[in-house]
Design an enzyme around this catalytic site. Structure first.
Site, PDB file in Angstrom:
ATOM      1  N   LYS A 184      -9.092  41.103  38.298  1.00  0.00           N
ATOM      2  CA  LYS A 184      -9.115  41.710  39.631  1.00  0.00           C
ATOM      3  C   LYS A 184     -10.495  41.522  40.216  1.00  0.00           C
ATOM      4  O   LYS A 184     -11.484  41.461  39.484  1.00  0.00           O
ATOM      5  CB  LYS A 184      -8.820  43.207  39.528  1.00  0.00           C
ATOM      6  CG  LYS A 184      -8.325  43.815  40.807  1.00  0.00           C
ATOM      7  CD  LYS A 184      -6.857  43.524  40.958  1.00  0.00           C
ATOM      8  CE  LYS A 184      -6.186  44.239  42.069  1.00  0.00           C
ATOM      9  NZ  LYS A 184      -4.717  44.193  41.870  1.00  0.00           N
TER      10      LYS A 184
HETATM   11  N1  GLU Z   1      -2.594  42.299  44.198  1.00  0.00           N
HETATM   12  C1  GLU Z   1      -1.247  42.175  43.709  1.00  0.00           C
HETATM   13  C2  GLU Z   1      -1.058  43.025  42.462  1.00  0.00           C
HETATM   14  O1  GLU Z   1      -1.762  43.976  42.235  1.00  0.00           O
HETATM   15  C3  GLU Z   1      -0.843  40.735  43.532  1.00  0.00           C
HETATM   16  C4  GLU Z   1      -1.667  39.957  42.547  1.00  0.00           C
HETATM   17  C5  GLU Z   1      -1.368  38.474  42.543  1.00  0.00           C
HETATM   18  O2  GLU Z   1      -0.478  38.037  43.251  1.00  0.00           O
HETATM   19  O3  GLU Z   1      -2.053  37.790  41.797  1.00  0.00           O
HETATM   20  O4  GLU Z   1      -0.143  42.828  41.707  1.00  0.00           O
END
Ligand code: GLU
Length: 420
Positions: free
Chosen positions: A112
């Protein structure tokens, strides 16, 4: 259970998520060294993000990229722009991505990113410059076979276009470097709606197991950004009665059900719910405590806590946001017999279609939207069933079952790789 968790209040979001991880590791009887290795992020980067503001002054923001685990494939996870996006929050979200991609059986690990900033206070060109600086600062850690960012809270397809452009300026044209791009630049059809669509697939399955008649189901949705608004629209299409929705400023309710398509248009034009006829205003706190059949937090983390959990009047909780429920609240729901379908299952539609987007980019071949939606539905249904069956067979919660499946897969990959 409540007392022991309550005595641990004051935990950071990362420590809270690790309580869920520790329960899974304990039941799976993972050796101490393996636990330690799976609990902690493999790599963390903190960067400075200086931005020339439109008034000529320079402001310095702080950014992060936390790479939690890559045993099953390249790190994968969104980038969040939010004033509370600090290292502990980004760590928590990175670890959730590891368990989420493993639960969905995607060939990814978890990561993240975040920049501590309120994007609503920046102009479009300031956001463009901030995104480029942030991308430059993390570019040596990301690559289509290393770590693939995507949108999250406060970022969107435009942010991904800027990231792809900044990365491409150094490395050459690389559409697979980010997912959630605009369709015109190699984004996947259906990615925008994917998280909400995934939530709707989960509710469709859960309705059968929990005896809900969708045409009579009263739903409350907190959050009206990408996830909340798509969830509300798709559930409304499925025939559910959406009795209340909110955004960060507050919400509206109507016990007979809201006309979601018209409300969506109103919200888009007016920038809020105010002035929408035939509704009553509610605060975000009130909204969570409204009587309903399905409560869907689809905004930020930590909104359902030990304080409000005893007063929540729903039959089922579907976590569309990441980590909306504290462990203390989770234990209260367990004691009250209210099933909680966890974030790593309910909101996995986004990263699943991100995976479809990445494969399309790598193959330079475009899928039709129908194929995206059909494959998504298959994968959400399969994951839901594996969680439901494990929870029922073992007499554990759906969250415990989801974490166990994810943790077990990652532990197995670590073992097979043989790198310890
Ligand atoms: N931000 C989204 C999540 O928390 C999508 C992450 C992504 O598509 O890599 O799952």
């Amino acid at each position: 259970m409540v007392a022991t968790v309550a005595s641990k209040r004051g935990l950071t979001p990362y420590e809270e998520v690790n309580l869920f991880f520790d329960q899974a590791a304990e039941r799976l009887k993972l050796p101490d060294g393996m636990r330690e290795m799976l609990r902690r992020p493999w790599r963390e980067l903190r960067v400075q993000v200086p931005v020339r503001m439109d008034d000529g002054n320079v402001k310095v923001f702080t950014g992060y990229r936390v790479q939690h685990n890559a045993a099953r494939g390249p790190y994968k996870g969104g980038v969040r722009y939010h004033p509370l996006a600090d290292l502990e929050e980004v760590r928590a979200l990175a670890s959730l991505m590891t368990w989420k991609t493993a639960l969905m059986d995607l060939p990814y690990g978890g990561s993240k990113g975040g920049v501590q900033v309120d994007p609503a206070l920046l102009s479009n060109s300031e956001l463009n410059r901030l995104t480029r600086r942030y991308t430059n600062a993390i570019q040596h850690l990301i690559a289509p076979n290393r770590d693939i960012p995507a949108p999250d809270l406060g970022t969107n397809a435009q942010t991904m276009a800027w990231m792809m452009d900044a990365y491409g300026a150094i490395h050459g044209y690389t559409p697979a470097i980010v997912t959630g791009k605009p369709v015109e630049l190699g984004g996947s059809l259906g990615r925008d709606a994917a998280t909400g669509r995934g939530v709707s697939c989960i509710l469709e399955q859960a309705a059968k197991d929990f005896g809900l008649d969708l045409s009579k189901t009263r739903v409350v949705v907190q959050g009206f950004g990408n996830v909340g608004s798509w969830t509300a629209r798709l559930l409304h299409e499925m025939g559910c009665r959406i009795v209340a929705v909110s955004d960060v400023q507050g919400g509206v309710r109507n016990a007979r059900g809201l006309d979601i398509p018209t409300l969506f248009e109103h919200h888009r034009r007016a920038g809020g719910f105010e002035g929408f006829p035939g509704t009553e205003a509610v605060t975000n706190e009130e909204l969570l405590e409204l009587e309903c059949d399905v409560l869907i937090p689809a905004a930020i983390d930590n909104v359902i806590t030990g304080r409000n959990a005893p007063r929540i009047k729903t039959r089922l909780l579907l976590e569309a946001a990441n980590h909306p429920t504290t462990p203390e609240a989770d234990a209260i729901f367990n004691d009250r017999g209210i099933p909680v379908l966890p974030d790593i299952l309910c909101n996995a539609g986004g990263v699943t279609v991100s995976y479809f987007e990445w494969t399309q980019n790598l193959q330079e071949f475009k899928w039709e939207e129908e194929r995206v939606n059909t494959e998504l539905r298959k994968m959400m249904t399969r994951a839901y069933q594996s969680v439901y069956q494990r929870a029922t067979a073992e007499g554990i919660t759906y969250r415990q079952a989801a974490f166990e499946i994810g943790v077990q897969r990652v532990a197995r990959a670590v073992e097979l790789r043989g790198f310890v």
